[in-house]
Write a protein that holds these residues in place. Structure first.
Motif, PDB file in Angstrom:
ATOM      1  N   ASP A  41       0.830  -1.206   0.000  1.00  0.00           N
ATOM      2  CA  ASP A  41       0.000   0.000   0.000  1.00  0.00           C
ATOM      3  C   ASP A  41       0.865   1.257   0.000  1.00  0.00           C
ATOM      4  O   ASP A  41       0.592   2.221  -0.727  1.00  0.00           O
ATOM      5  CB  ASP A  41      -0.927   0.000   1.221  1.00  0.00           C
ATOM      6  CG  ASP A  41      -1.982  -1.089   1.141  1.00  0.00           C
ATOM      7  OD1 ASP A  41      -2.307  -1.514   0.014  1.00  0.00           O
ATOM      8  OD2 ASP A  41      -2.462  -1.529   2.200  1.00  0.00           O
ATOM      9  N   ARG A  44       2.487   1.666  -3.395  1.00  0.00           N
ATOM     10  CA  ARG A  44       1.534   2.198  -4.376  1.00  0.00           C
ATOM     11  C   ARG A  44       1.387   3.715  -4.212  1.00  0.00           C
ATOM     12  O   ARG A  44       1.249   4.457  -5.178  1.00  0.00           O
ATOM     13  CB  ARG A  44       0.178   1.512  -4.201  1.00  0.00           C
ATOM     14  CG  ARG A  44      -0.834   1.883  -5.299  1.00  0.00           C
ATOM     15  CD  ARG A  44      -2.162   1.187  -5.067  1.00  0.00           C
ATOM     16  NE  ARG A  44      -2.053  -0.256  -5.223  1.00  0.00           N
ATOM     17  CZ  ARG A  44      -2.101  -1.129  -4.217  1.00  0.00           C
ATOM     18  NH1 ARG A  44      -2.246  -0.690  -2.973  1.00  0.00           N
ATOM     19  NH2 ARG A  44      -2.007  -2.412  -4.443  1.00  0.00           N
ATOM     20  N   GLN A  45       1.454   4.165  -2.972  1.00  0.00           N
ATOM     21  CA  GLN A  45       1.292   5.588  -2.686  1.00  0.00           C
ATOM     22  C   GLN A  45       2.528   6.395  -3.061  1.00  0.00           C
ATOM     23  O   GLN A  45       2.437   7.478  -3.636  1.00  0.00           O
ATOM     24  CB  GLN A  45       0.970   5.779  -1.201  1.00  0.00           C
ATOM     25  CG  GLN A  45       0.841   7.226  -0.760  1.00  0.00           C
ATOM     26  CD  GLN A  45       0.591   7.349   0.733  1.00  0.00           C
ATOM     27  OE1 GLN A  45       0.299   6.358   1.412  1.00  0.00           O
ATOM     28  NE2 GLN A  45       0.705   8.546   1.254  1.00  0.00           N
ATOM     29  N   ARG A  47       5.423   5.175  -4.781  1.00  0.00           N
ATOM     30  CA  ARG A  47       6.039   4.760  -6.034  1.00  0.00           C
ATOM     31  C   ARG A  47       7.576   4.767  -5.977  1.00  0.00           C
ATOM     32  O   ARG A  47       8.244   5.448  -6.785  1.00  0.00           O
ATOM     33  CB  ARG A  47       5.557   5.653  -7.184  1.00  0.00           C
ATOM     34  CG  ARG A  47       4.041   5.609  -7.382  1.00  0.00           C
ATOM     35  CD  ARG A  47       3.571   6.615  -8.419  1.00  0.00           C
ATOM     36  NE  ARG A  47       4.095   6.288  -9.737  1.00  0.00           N
ATOM     37  CZ  ARG A  47       3.519   5.429 -10.581  1.00  0.00           C
ATOM     38  NH1 ARG A  47       2.413   4.799 -10.224  1.00  0.00           N
ATOM     39  NH2 ARG A  47       4.044   5.197 -11.760  1.00  0.00           N
ATOM     40  N   LEU A  72       1.886  -5.265  -8.319  1.00  0.00           N
ATOM     41  CA  LEU A  72       1.591  -3.875  -8.657  1.00  0.00           C
ATOM     42  C   LEU A  72       1.753  -3.639 -10.159  1.00  0.00           C
ATOM     43  O   LEU A  72       2.564  -4.313 -10.808  1.00  0.00           O
ATOM     44  CB  LEU A  72       2.517  -2.928  -7.892  1.00  0.00           C
ATOM     45  CG  LEU A  72       2.333  -2.876  -6.367  1.00  0.00           C
ATOM     46  CD1 LEU A  72       3.404  -1.987  -5.734  1.00  0.00           C
ATOM     47  CD2 LEU A  72       0.942  -2.382  -6.002  1.00  0.00           C
TER      48      LEU A  72
END
Length: 215
Positions: A41, A44-45, A47, A72
């Motif tokens: 998570d 993803r936020q 990168r 991802l």
């Protein structure tokens, strides 16, 4: 800037890694995590280009986090952080797609170079853990003969290069050992990976180990 995420449940380890990496000038630590559940998570936020991922963490281990990272849309390069007690986690991490293994007490210069290599699309294998990682995933004689056939397709110089890859040496270190320029070594490495069907240096090192190039 190379964006790095640190995932380790020991505050002291993360602090040490952060200090080393941020002092390099071209590396930025964009996120930290102490729980395997939240690694993907955060990635993803934020990168990151590279994730330094502890094999053992609370709630969920590094393998759980690695699987989620690999799923991802644009997965970062992942180097597993380990100690000398390499175990069954290693085989699975390689299968899932880890791009390297580094000791938690890796020398600062080696750590910085490893992050740069990973960000550039390479793979890393710390010399201090190379033999133990490779021996933990070797499959005995069943894998030895195919590896020997792959190595037989290489030139003598290419076998020298893949043997040094198996020892965890960087392109610059291989060049120094063989009296070649770093650019020439890079060409040899690319050729070797293609000929033996290896995705990265870790897989090439495994072929070298299985084929008897390194003990």
């Amino acid at each position: 800037m190379i964006k790095v995420m640190l995932a380790d449940d020991e505050d002291l380890v993360r602090s040490g890694l952060r200090t080393i990496l941020t002092s390099a000038g071209d590396i930025e630590v964009v996120a930290e995590c102490d729980d395997g559940l939240h690694v993907a998570d955060l990635a993803r936020q934020h990168r990151p280009h590279v994730v330094m991922l502890d094999i053992r963490m609370r709630s969920a281990d590094g393998l759980f986090a690695l699987r989620r990272l690999r799923a991802l849309p644009e997965p970062p390069k992942v180097a597993m952080l380990t100690t000398f007690d390499v175990d069954e986690y290693v085989t699975e991490a390689l299968r899932i797609g880890a791009s390297g293994f580094l000791l938690k007490d890796t020398e600062p210069a080696v750590l910085v170079r490893a992050v740069r290599d990973l960000a550039a699309g390479g793979a890393v294998l710390d010399p201090g853990v190379a033999a133990r990682v490779l021996s933990s995933v070797a499959d005995g004689e069943r894998a030895a003969e195919p590896a020997r056939r792959l190595l037989a397709s290489l030139s003598e110089r290419e076998r020298e290069v893949v043997g040094l890859i198996g020892q965890g040496l960087s392109n610059a270190e291989i060049g120094s050992a063989l009296h070649l320029s770093e650019a020439t070594v890079k060409g040899y490495v690319s050729a070797v990976l293609g000929k033996i069907g290896a995705v990265n240096r870790v897989q090439a090192a495994l072929v070298a180990y299985r084929g008897g190039l390194i003990a």
